[in-house]
Design a protein around this motif. Sequence first.
Motif, short mmCIF file in Angstrom:
data_model
loop_
_atom_site.label_atom_id
_atom_site.label_comp_id
_atom_site.label_asym_id
_atom_site.label_seq_id
_atom_site.Cartn_x
_atom_site.Cartn_y
_atom_site.Cartn_z
N ASP A 9 0.83 -1.22 0.00
CA ASP A 9 0.00 0.00 0.00
C ASP A 9 0.86 1.27 0.00
O ASP A 9 0.44 2.32 -0.50
N THR A 10 2.05 1.17 0.58
CA THR A 10 2.96 2.32 0.62
C THR A 10 3.73 2.43 -0.69
O THR A 10 3.93 3.54 -1.22
N LEU A 11 4.12 1.25 -1.24
CA LEU A 11 4.89 1.25 -2.49
C LEU A 11 4.08 1.85 -3.64
O LEU A 11 4.63 2.57 -4.48
N CYS A 12 2.77 1.58 -3.68
CA CYS A 12 1.91 2.14 -4.73
C CYS A 12 2.10 3.66 -4.83
O CYS A 12 2.05 4.24 -5.90
N ILE A 13 2.25 4.27 -3.68
CA ILE A 13 2.26 5.74 -3.61
C ILE A 13 3.68 6.31 -3.71
O ILE A 13 3.88 7.39 -4.26
N HIS A 14 4.68 5.55 -3.22
CA HIS A 14 6.02 6.13 -3.14
C HIS A 14 7.10 5.50 -4.00
O HIS A 14 8.09 6.16 -4.30
N ALA A 15 6.96 4.23 -4.38
CA ALA A 15 8.07 3.57 -5.09
C ALA A 15 8.36 4.25 -6.42
O ALA A 15 7.45 4.49 -7.22
N GLY A 16 9.61 4.60 -6.65
CA GLY A 16 10.03 5.24 -7.90
C GLY A 16 9.59 6.69 -8.01
O GLY A 16 9.75 7.32 -9.05
N GLN A 17 9.02 7.23 -6.92
CA GLN A 17 8.40 8.54 -7.02
C GLN A 17 8.87 9.53 -5.96
O GLN A 17 8.07 10.22 -5.34
N ALA A 18 10.19 9.59 -5.78
CA ALA A 18 10.73 10.58 -4.85
C ALA A 18 10.39 11.98 -5.37
O ALA A 18 10.21 12.17 -6.57
N ALA A 19 10.30 12.95 -4.46
CA ALA A 19 10.01 14.33 -4.87
C ALA A 19 11.08 14.79 -5.87
O ALA A 19 12.25 14.41 -5.77
N ASP A 20 10.65 15.59 -6.84
CA ASP A 20 11.55 16.05 -7.90
C ASP A 20 12.73 16.83 -7.33
O ASP A 20 12.55 17.74 -6.51
N GLU A 21 13.94 16.46 -7.76
CA GLU A 21 15.15 17.08 -7.21
C GLU A 21 15.25 18.56 -7.54
O GLU A 21 15.79 19.34 -6.77
N SER A 23 12.60 20.85 -8.37
CA SER A 23 11.56 21.76 -7.85
C SER A 23 10.96 21.30 -6.53
O SER A 23 10.27 22.07 -5.86
N GLY A 24 11.14 20.05 -6.19
CA GLY A 24 10.46 19.52 -5.01
C GLY A 24 9.05 19.03 -5.31
O GLY A 24 8.33 18.61 -4.41
N ALA A 25 8.65 19.07 -6.57
CA ALA A 25 7.30 18.62 -6.96
C ALA A 25 7.03 17.23 -6.39
O ALA A 25 7.85 16.33 -6.51
N VAL A 26 5.87 17.09 -5.76
CA VAL A 26 5.52 15.82 -5.12
C VAL A 26 5.09 14.79 -6.17
O VAL A 26 5.37 13.61 -6.05
N MET A 27 4.40 15.27 -7.20
CA MET A 27 4.01 14.37 -8.28
C MET A 27 5.13 14.32 -9.32
O MET A 27 5.74 15.35 -9.62
N VAL A 28 5.35 13.13 -9.88
CA VAL A 28 6.39 12.97 -10.89
C VAL A 28 6.08 13.87 -12.09
O VAL A 28 4.98 13.81 -12.63
N PRO A 29 7.04 14.74 -12.49
CA PRO A 29 6.79 15.61 -13.64
C PRO A 29 6.65 14.80 -14.94
O PRO A 29 7.24 13.73 -15.06
N ILE A 30 5.87 15.33 -15.86
CA ILE A 30 5.72 14.69 -17.17
C ILE A 30 6.84 15.23 -18.05
O ILE A 30 6.83 16.39 -18.45
#
Length: 389
Positions: A9-21, A23-30
């Motif tokens: 349940d935690t991996l779904c939300i966080h794995a491979g998706q560290a905050a952008d280096e 800007s700090g954007a929480v969602m992965v930039p496109i």
Amino acid sequence: MHVEGLAQDTLCIHAGQAADEVSGAVMVPISLSSTFAQDGPGRHKGYDYSRAGNPTRTALESCLAHLEGGKHGIAFGSGCAATSAVLFSLKSGDHVLVGDDVYGGTFRIFDSVLKSWGLDATFLDMSDPGAVRAAIRPNTRLLWLETPSNPKLKIFDIAAIAEIAHEAGVPLAVDNTFATPMLQRPLDLGAKLVVHSTTKYLNGHSDVVGGAVITSDDAIADRLHFLQKSLGAVPSPFDCYMVLRGLKTLGVRMKQHVHNALIIARFLESHAQVERVFYPGLASHTGHAIAARQMKGPGGMISFDLKGGLSAATAFLKALRIFTCAESLGGVESLAEHPAIMTHASVPPETRRALGIGDGFLRLSVGVEDIEDLKQDLERGFHAARNLV
Ligand SMILES: *Cc1c(COP(=O)(O)O)cnc(C)c1O
């Protein structure tokens, strides 16, 4: 973020998706750029051309790999592209042993595309692992199965078949689209490859077509990365973002899909207009014990035989208001379909008959709506089909 040891349940939300280096954007930039600046020829930050690699795609591939407990994720433009890439790693004269009940498009790749390239496939019911062992030939290079299968919801024993594959030195690929890694992790059970149509539960909102392969085998991953780049069936950065977004809620969605499907399967089983229900969560299902062992929940897909044949099935589907009559599955909304006419039309009629995909056979993708509303909707369908029984 260090995600080792974290729960699904935690991996779904966080794995491979560290905050952008940057800007700090929480969602992965496109990352839409097709090409990437190099400091000098061949000196880059890991990306040179977007078909070969893309940062948004990397995030998705990493998340999927973590969820399946694998080392490598390789994303494709559709589930069929993922399947094709795996099969392109074989060569003319090779033989593949395939579970007899597979997605219609998968059957079509074997039967109508790669057969003429010299790839030989045998389809067999893998319920008896002994039959699988007996069917392996000297030129067998791959075992392929779906469990739960589409559309009959057959359950095959992944660990037992993986053991046979291992003895024969042949990799086992499992299409895990129906179960998702929340409910079943084939790599943990001995499979070498997991294949997904991310179009379905992983994205979960019926607005992306995509696919992926996950493996821990470095050589297989190298070959698949090479084929991903060479064949070019890559997902767009936007689609990768969409699947990442959908994945965030995979955990909660799957719980609700299973909750609703179990209630509906029991409701159908007790209904006078239903001949037979296929759902691995029912004690009456032939694969119930294996499903209970290898799955964390029986999933959100149900199929059943409605009494009254084609006219009853047609009336049933037309009367539904919440269940949409449509192909596909795994979205938050409930769908109902007629496999013989819709998803499995490319399977030859005699094969369909042998599998028991008849005129009254219907498949439900149970969504996450309110369960009472769903039951009432099905009652509406039964009412419309009543006079036709
Ligand atoms: C839909 C599906 C596929 C094919 O995936 P696409 O994304 O439609 O190409 C493969 N396997 C299963 C089990 C599916 O349901």
